[in-house]
Design an enzyme around this catalytic site. Structure first.
Site, PDB file in Angstrom:
ATOM      1  CE  LYS A 242     -58.677   0.042  -4.448  1.00  8.25           C
ATOM      2  NZ  LYS A 242     -58.595  -1.409  -5.217  1.00  8.25           N
TER       3      LYS A 242
ATOM      4  CB  THR B 186     -49.306  -6.374  -1.183  1.00  7.01           C
ATOM      5  OG1 THR B 186     -48.401  -6.607  -1.948  1.00  7.01           O
ATOM      6  CG2 THR B 186     -48.607  -6.086   0.267  1.00  7.01           C
TER       7      THR B 186
ATOM      8  N   GLY C  96     -53.412  -9.290  -4.717  1.00  6.80           N
ATOM      9  CA  GLY C  96     -55.025  -9.355  -4.397  1.00  6.80           C
ATOM     10  C   GLY C  96     -55.507  -8.450  -3.617  1.00  6.80           C
ATOM     11  CB  THR C  97     -54.725  -5.932  -1.240  1.00  7.45           C
ATOM     12  OG1 THR C  97     -53.816  -5.162  -2.352  1.00  7.45           O
ATOM     13  CG2 THR C  97     -53.629  -6.662  -0.384  1.00  7.45           C
ATOM     14  N   GLY C  98     -56.654  -5.455  -3.595  1.00 11.30           N
ATOM     15  CA  GLY C  98     -57.815  -4.903  -4.127  1.00 11.30           C
ATOM     16  C   GLY C  98     -59.181  -5.564  -4.636  1.00 11.30           C
ATOM     17  CB  CYS C  99     -59.154  -9.001  -6.242  1.00 10.91           C
ATOM     18  SG  CYS C  99     -58.509  -8.642  -7.806  1.00 10.91           S
TER      19      CYS C  99
END
Length: 274
Positions: free
Chosen positions: A178, A210, A212-215
């Site tokens: 990412k 932004t 929690g975007t990865g989760c």
């Protein structure tokens, strides 16, 4: 257990602020039409300004949560997030090997919270590499996480390609590197498998929402796999969902705010996605 596809078992930490971790994962899977079950690996006391403290869950209890879910409700995909230390990683991997063999696993190698608090012990990176990564159908590292695994700086698209190649040589089946930490108006993610690589690009959204975007991205991909979508289509829909959720963010908190997870994505309209 038989039934409609879309069951996702999420093994991750709890976020008291509701934007990331187990809470964000459940919201994501639900919004995309799946069913979320959980094995909580840690409790965090946090809000949009950062993580204040972390309380681990005993490994035996983590294993029991996983066994209870898989023996009864079952799962079509599994997602792992925060696995705070080596003992937790071992517990999750042991339980998944015994009760979840053959179920596609999306591993988000969570290492550091958005506010900078470390969520994975430094001495646990080797355990994550040896135990979890070979089990995963896909791993989803951001650039700092990728650097921790491959051992060299990942600072642009060419080094993202190099990192992806390094992951594949390590035995990883697929990796989504990412590029959110890169600067510029275009956000670039790189998906690599043994069959080749593909670049996904989208306009960068200027937002402080932004958290929690990865989760969210990893859970959305896992939901797609659980629903029988291909890896590529799961990534495409997940990226579109994260973008839509960022645009729908409620604007809560004084720091990195949560996404608007209630937005929905129709899987039948994949042809309209970039």
């Amino acid at each position: 257990m038989s039934g409609a596809k879309g069951r996702v078992l999420i093994c991750a930490g709890s976020d008291s602020g509701g934007g990331a971790g187990i809470q964000g994962d459940i919201k994501t899977v639900t919004a995309l039409g799946g069913y979320a079950a959980t094995a909580v690996t840690a409790l965090t006391a946090q809000n949009t300004l950062g993580v204040q403290d972390v309380l681990g869950v005993p490994p035996a209890f983590i294993r029991l949560q996983i066994r209870m879910v898989l023996e009864d409700l079952g799962a079509d995909a599994i997602k792992t997030g925060m696995l705070a230390d080596a003992a937790t990683i071992e517990a999750v991997c042991d339980a998944l090997a015994e009760h979840g063999a053959g179920i596609p696993l999306v591993a988000d190698p969570v290492m550091v919270a958005k506010g900078g608090h470390r969520l994975l012990a430094e001495d646990a990176v080797a355990t994550l590499t040896v135990r979890l990564l070979p089990m995963a159908a896909l791993i989803t590292p951001n650039l700092p996480e990728a650097e921790a695994f491959v051992g060299f700086p990942v600072t642009d698209v060419p080094t993202m390609h190099r990192a992806a190649d390094a992951f594949l040589r390590m035995g990883v089946r697929a990796v989504l590197v990412k590029g959110g930490h890169l600067e510029g108006e275009v956000l670039t993610d790189l998906l690599a498998t043994a069959e080749g690589t593909e670049i996904f690009e989208s306009p960068r959204i200027a937002s402080t929402s932004t958290h929690g975007t990865g989760c969210t991205l990893a859970s959305a991909i896992a939901c797609g796999l659980a629903q029988g979508m291909t890896l590529r289509d799961s990534v495409r829909r997940a990226r579109a969902y994260v973008q839509a959720a960022m645009r729908a963010a409620p604007g809560l908190g004084q720091g990195h705010g949560p996404l608007g997870h209630g937005i929905t994505m129709d899987p039948s309209r994949l042809e309209t996605l970039p």
